[in-house]
Write a protein that holds these residues in place. Sequence first.
Motif, PDB file in Angstrom:
ATOM      1  N   UNK A   1       0.824  -1.199   0.000  1.00  0.00           N
ATOM      2  CA  UNK A   1       0.000   0.000   0.000  1.00  0.00           C
ATOM      3  C   UNK A   1       0.865   1.259   0.000  1.00  0.00           C
ATOM      4  N   UNK A   2       2.023   1.183   0.693  1.00  0.00           N
ATOM      5  CA  UNK A   2       2.901   2.347   0.772  1.00  0.00           C
ATOM      6  C   UNK A   2       3.394   2.761  -0.610  1.00  0.00           C
ATOM      7  N   UNK A   3       3.669   1.780  -1.483  1.00  0.00           N
ATOM      8  CA  UNK A   3       4.147   2.111  -2.828  1.00  0.00           C
ATOM      9  C   UNK A   3       3.027   2.705  -3.676  1.00  0.00           C
ATOM     10  N   UNK A   4       1.810   2.259  -3.461  1.00  0.00           N
ATOM     11  CA  UNK A   4       0.668   2.839  -4.196  1.00  0.00           C
ATOM     12  C   UNK A   4       0.493   4.298  -3.798  1.00  0.00           C
ATOM     13  N   UNK A   5       0.586   4.586  -2.484  1.00  0.00           N
ATOM     14  CA  UNK A   5       0.497   5.981  -2.031  1.00  0.00           C
ATOM     15  C   UNK A   5       1.627   6.820  -2.623  1.00  0.00           C
ATOM     16  N   UNK A   6       2.806   6.238  -2.736  1.00  0.00           N
ATOM     17  CA  UNK A   6       3.933   6.970  -3.309  1.00  0.00           C
ATOM     18  C   UNK A   6       3.696   7.262  -4.791  1.00  0.00           C
ATOM     19  N   UNK A   7       3.155   6.303  -5.512  1.00  0.00           N
ATOM     20  CA  UNK A   7       2.841   6.519  -6.934  1.00  0.00           C
ATOM     21  C   UNK A   7       1.772   7.602  -7.073  1.00  0.00           C
ATOM     22  N   UNK A   8       0.750   7.549  -6.229  1.00  0.00           N
ATOM     23  CA  UNK A   8      -0.303   8.571  -6.276  1.00  0.00           C
ATOM     24  C   UNK A   8       0.280   9.946  -5.959  1.00  0.00           C
ATOM     25  N   UNK A   9       1.162  10.013  -4.968  1.00  0.00           N
ATOM     26  CA  UNK A   9       1.818  11.285  -4.636  1.00  0.00           C
ATOM     27  C   UNK A   9       2.602  11.806  -5.837  1.00  0.00           C
TER      28      UNK A   9
ATOM     29  N   UNK B   1      11.802   9.812  -1.664  1.00  0.00           N
ATOM     30  CA  UNK B   1      11.950  11.101  -2.339  1.00  0.00           C
ATOM     31  C   UNK B   1      12.435  10.920  -3.777  1.00  0.00           C
ATOM     32  N   UNK B   2      13.387  10.010  -3.970  1.00  0.00           N
ATOM     33  CA  UNK B   2      13.903   9.777  -5.324  1.00  0.00           C
ATOM     34  C   UNK B   2      12.814   9.233  -6.246  1.00  0.00           C
ATOM     35  N   UNK B   3      12.031   8.294  -5.753  1.00  0.00           N
ATOM     36  CA  UNK B   3      10.943   7.745  -6.573  1.00  0.00           C
ATOM     37  C   UNK B   3       9.883   8.804  -6.836  1.00  0.00           C
ATOM     38  N   UNK B   4       9.533   9.581  -5.821  1.00  0.00           N
ATOM     39  CA  UNK B   4       8.531  10.648  -5.971  1.00  0.00           C
ATOM     40  C   UNK B   4       8.963  11.664  -7.023  1.00  0.00           C
ATOM     41  N   UNK B   5      10.197  12.130  -6.908  1.00  0.00           N
ATOM     42  CA  UNK B   5      10.666  13.114  -7.894  1.00  0.00           C
ATOM     43  C   UNK B   5      10.830  12.481  -9.271  1.00  0.00           C
ATOM     44  N   UNK B   6      11.212  11.204  -9.297  1.00  0.00           N
ATOM     45  CA  UNK B   6      11.340  10.522 -10.587  1.00  0.00           C
ATOM     46  C   UNK B   6      10.010  10.398 -11.297  1.00  0.00           C
ATOM     47  N   UNK B   7       8.977   9.995 -10.563  1.00  0.00           N
ATOM     48  CA  UNK B   7       7.634   9.916 -11.151  1.00  0.00           C
ATOM     49  C   UNK B   7       7.213  11.297 -11.639  1.00  0.00           C
TER      50      UNK B   7
ATOM     51  N   UNK C   1      16.117   3.732 -13.513  1.00  0.00           N
ATOM     52  CA  UNK C   1      16.654   4.027 -12.181  1.00  0.00           C
ATOM     53  C   UNK C   1      15.564   3.974 -11.109  1.00  0.00           C
ATOM     54  N   UNK C   2      14.383   4.480 -11.419  1.00  0.00           N
ATOM     55  CA  UNK C   2      13.273   4.444 -10.462  1.00  0.00           C
ATOM     56  C   UNK C   2      12.888   2.998 -10.155  1.00  0.00           C
ATOM     57  N   UNK C   3      12.765   2.180 -11.193  1.00  0.00           N
ATOM     58  CA  UNK C   3      12.437   0.778 -10.992  1.00  0.00           C
ATOM     59  C   UNK C   3      13.536   0.096 -10.188  1.00  0.00           C
ATOM     60  N   UNK C   4      14.788   0.424 -10.479  1.00  0.00           N
ATOM     61  CA  UNK C   4      15.909  -0.148  -9.738  1.00  0.00           C
ATOM     62  C   UNK C   4      15.874   0.214  -8.258  1.00  0.00           C
ATOM     63  N   UNK C   5      15.526   1.446  -7.949  1.00  0.00           N
ATOM     64  CA  UNK C   5      15.419   1.854  -6.542  1.00  0.00           C
ATOM     65  C   UNK C   5      14.334   1.076  -5.813  1.00  0.00           C
ATOM     66  N   UNK C   6      13.202   0.890  -6.467  1.00  0.00           N
ATOM     67  CA  UNK C   6      12.130   0.118  -5.841  1.00  0.00           C
ATOM     68  C   UNK C   6      12.585  -1.318  -5.649  1.00  0.00           C
ATOM     69  N   UNK C   7      13.297  -1.858  -6.605  1.00  0.00           N
ATOM     70  CA  UNK C   7      13.729  -3.242  -6.569  1.00  0.00           C
ATOM     71  C   UNK C   7      14.714  -3.519  -5.424  1.00  0.00           C
ATOM     72  N   UNK C   8      15.611  -2.574  -5.166  1.00  0.00           N
ATOM     73  CA  UNK C   8      16.618  -2.793  -4.121  1.00  0.00           C
ATOM     74  C   UNK C   8      16.161  -2.340  -2.738  1.00  0.00           C
ATOM     75  N   UNK C   9      14.984  -1.724  -2.642  1.00  0.00           N
ATOM     76  CA  UNK C   9      14.479  -1.274  -1.336  1.00  0.00           C
ATOM     77  C   UNK C   9      13.709  -2.401  -0.664  1.00  0.00           C
ATOM     78  N   UNK C  10      13.849  -2.489   0.652  1.00  0.00           N
ATOM     79  CA  UNK C  10      13.130  -3.518   1.414  1.00  0.00           C
ATOM     80  C   UNK C  10      11.658  -3.226   1.444  1.00  0.00           C
TER      81      UNK C  10
END
Length: 108
Positions: free
Chosen positions: A1-9, A62-68, A99-108
């Motif tokens: 759910x946290x990633x969905x909120x981040x995508x929406x943000x 923050x990196x994913x948010x700004x990347x989106x 890079x955004x996908x890579x960050x999500x992939x390596x994050x716990x």
Amino acid sequence: MKWIFLIIAGLFEVAFAACLGKAKEESGAIATYWYLGFLVCLTISMVLLVKVTQVLPIGTAYAVWTGIGAVGTVLVGIFLFKEPASFWRLFFLTTLITSIVGLKWVSQ
């Protein structure tokens, strides 16, 4: 759910940037409405980002948010504001997405 909120943000970040672009094209009351849309989208985006950073590392969130926001804003610029879609622009946009996908992939 946290990633969905981040995508929406991130999508609301795209929306507030698009509102700024539309406000620049207009004048009077119409521009004011676009600026109000900017403020609403900015508020929603920031509130969601704050909630997400309570459970995800700030650097990743923050990196994913700004990347989106960056990818989405470039695409809005191309499709809505008729900005150029040159090879190099699309190439670097693709590297940003990777890079955004890579960050999500390596994050716990």
